[in-house]
Write an enzyme that holds these catalytic residues in place. Structure first.
Site, PDB file in Angstrom:
ATOM      1  N   HIS A  45       0.856  -1.110  -0.412  1.00 15.04           N
ATOM      2  CA  HIS A  45      -0.236   0.204  -0.049  1.00 15.04           C
ATOM      3  C   HIS A  45       1.241   1.084   0.083  1.00 15.04           C
ATOM      4  O   HIS A  45       1.914   1.356   0.087  1.00 15.04           O
ATOM      5  CB  HIS A  45      -1.116   0.051   1.260  1.00 15.04           C
ATOM      6  CG  HIS A  45       0.001  -0.002   2.087  1.00 15.04           C
ATOM      7  ND1 HIS A  45       0.026  -1.079   2.930  1.00 15.04           N
ATOM      8  CD2 HIS A  45       0.530   1.074   2.932  1.00 15.04           C
ATOM      9  CE1 HIS A  45       0.205  -1.104   4.906  1.00 15.04           C
ATOM     10  NE2 HIS A  45       0.383   0.676   4.396  1.00 15.04           N
ATOM     11  N   GLU A  66      -7.442   4.550   9.699  1.00 14.04           N
ATOM     12  CA  GLU A  66      -7.004   4.460   8.842  1.00 14.04           C
ATOM     13  C   GLU A  66      -8.570   3.983   8.327  1.00 14.04           C
ATOM     14  O   GLU A  66      -9.054   3.031   8.121  1.00 14.04           O
ATOM     15  CB  GLU A  66      -5.901   3.339   8.968  1.00 14.04           C
ATOM     16  CG  GLU A  66      -6.101   2.112   9.807  1.00 14.04           C
ATOM     17  CD  GLU A  66      -5.364   1.576   9.686  1.00 14.04           C
ATOM     18  OE1 GLU A  66      -3.939   1.599  10.102  1.00 14.04           O
ATOM     19  OE2 GLU A  66      -5.344   0.170   8.667  1.00 14.04           O
ATOM     20  N   HIS A 120       3.958   7.106   3.665  1.00 10.93           N
ATOM     21  CA  HIS A 120       5.059   5.782   3.328  1.00 10.93           C
ATOM     22  C   HIS A 120       4.887   5.322   2.504  1.00 10.93           C
ATOM     23  O   HIS A 120       3.005   4.413   1.573  1.00 10.93           O
ATOM     24  CB  HIS A 120       5.316   4.959   4.787  1.00 10.93           C
ATOM     25  CG  HIS A 120       3.430   4.495   5.417  1.00 10.93           C
ATOM     26  ND1 HIS A 120       3.089   5.108   6.216  1.00 10.93           N
ATOM     27  CD2 HIS A 120       3.600   3.262   4.697  1.00 10.93           C
ATOM     28  CE1 HIS A 120       1.590   4.295   6.677  1.00 10.93           C
ATOM     29  NE2 HIS A 120       1.851   3.137   5.266  1.00 10.93           N
ATOM     30  N   GLU A 124       7.463   0.842   4.946  1.00 12.50           N
ATOM     31  CA  GLU A 124       6.946  -0.385   6.125  1.00 12.50           C
ATOM     32  C   GLU A 124       6.690  -1.807   5.620  1.00 12.50           C
ATOM     33  O   GLU A 124       7.061  -1.845   3.550  1.00 12.50           O
ATOM     34  CB  GLU A 124       5.468   0.482   5.731  1.00 12.50           C
ATOM     35  CG  GLU A 124       4.266  -1.062   6.847  1.00 12.50           C
ATOM     36  CD  GLU A 124       3.979  -0.735   6.642  1.00 12.50           C
ATOM     37  OE1 GLU A 124       2.751   0.147   6.472  1.00 12.50           O
ATOM     38  OE2 GLU A 124       2.158  -0.955   7.475  1.00 12.50           O
TER      39      GLU A 124
END
Ligand code: CMX
Ligand code: CO
Length: 140
Positions: A7, A43, A83, A133
């Site tokens: 993602h 989120e 990110h 990440e």
């Protein structure tokens, strides 16, 4: 080591407004909504495609407080890409291999991520300015 882009995390001030924008403009579906207290975020995951070992998504992030990672980012840089997350087969193994190359890990051990995944972050200063990440998706 990397199987796919899992993602792109986007920092936003108002998650409801951004969910409406992304789902309407790009015809994306929200497949999960969570509050992750440990990461300090509210989120939403918007599904894009399915890939090897998991899917790929846009992750919209609204901070739970000003002193959380996303809260600080918004104050300093404003809304935008926060990110990039890569799918890996085994997050603990990937952390060890990457750390051996001198890249700082922001987590000592894997933590809980979206939709039952295991995640860990790498220091942006060691990855060309990109907060990175690692994601091991939950087994189906
Ligand atoms: N992308 C790129 N660079 C970043 C960054 C980001 N998202 N966040 C901070 N930086 C840069 C800063 O600009 C700063 O650079 P300069 O020294 O040149 O100004 C440097 O990194 C240090 O930043 P800081 O503001 O002093 O430090 P913070 O206390 O904000 O910590 C970080 C930054 C990356 C260590 C912290 O945000 C962190 O641990 N993040 C990992 C956890 C996280 O982001 N969770 C939310 C998402 C959860 C999820 O995806 O599920
Ligand atoms: Co993320």
């Amino acid at each position: 080591m990397f199987m796919r882009i899992d993602h792109i995390g986007i920092a936003c001030k108002d998650i409801e407004e951004k969910i409406a924008f992304f789902s309407e403009t790009f015809e994306l579906t929200v497949v999960a909504r969570e509050v992750n207290e440990e990461q300090g975020v509210k989120e939403a995951m918007l599904h894009i495609a399915d890939g090897e070992g998991g899917g790929s998504y846009i992750q919209l992030l609204e901070p739970l407080s000003e002193d959380s990672p996303v809260g600080k980012f918004l104050a300093k840089r404003g809304e935008g890409v926060h990110h990039v997350a890569f799918g890996v087969p085994d997050v603990a193994q990937a952390m060890a291999k990457i750390n051996e190359k001198g890249v700082r890990l922001l987590d000592e051990r894997p933590r809980h991520g979206s939709m039952g995944s295991e995640i860990a972050f790498l220091h942006p200063k060691d990855v060309g300015g990109m907060l990175t990440e690692l994601v091991q998706a939950a087994r189906p």
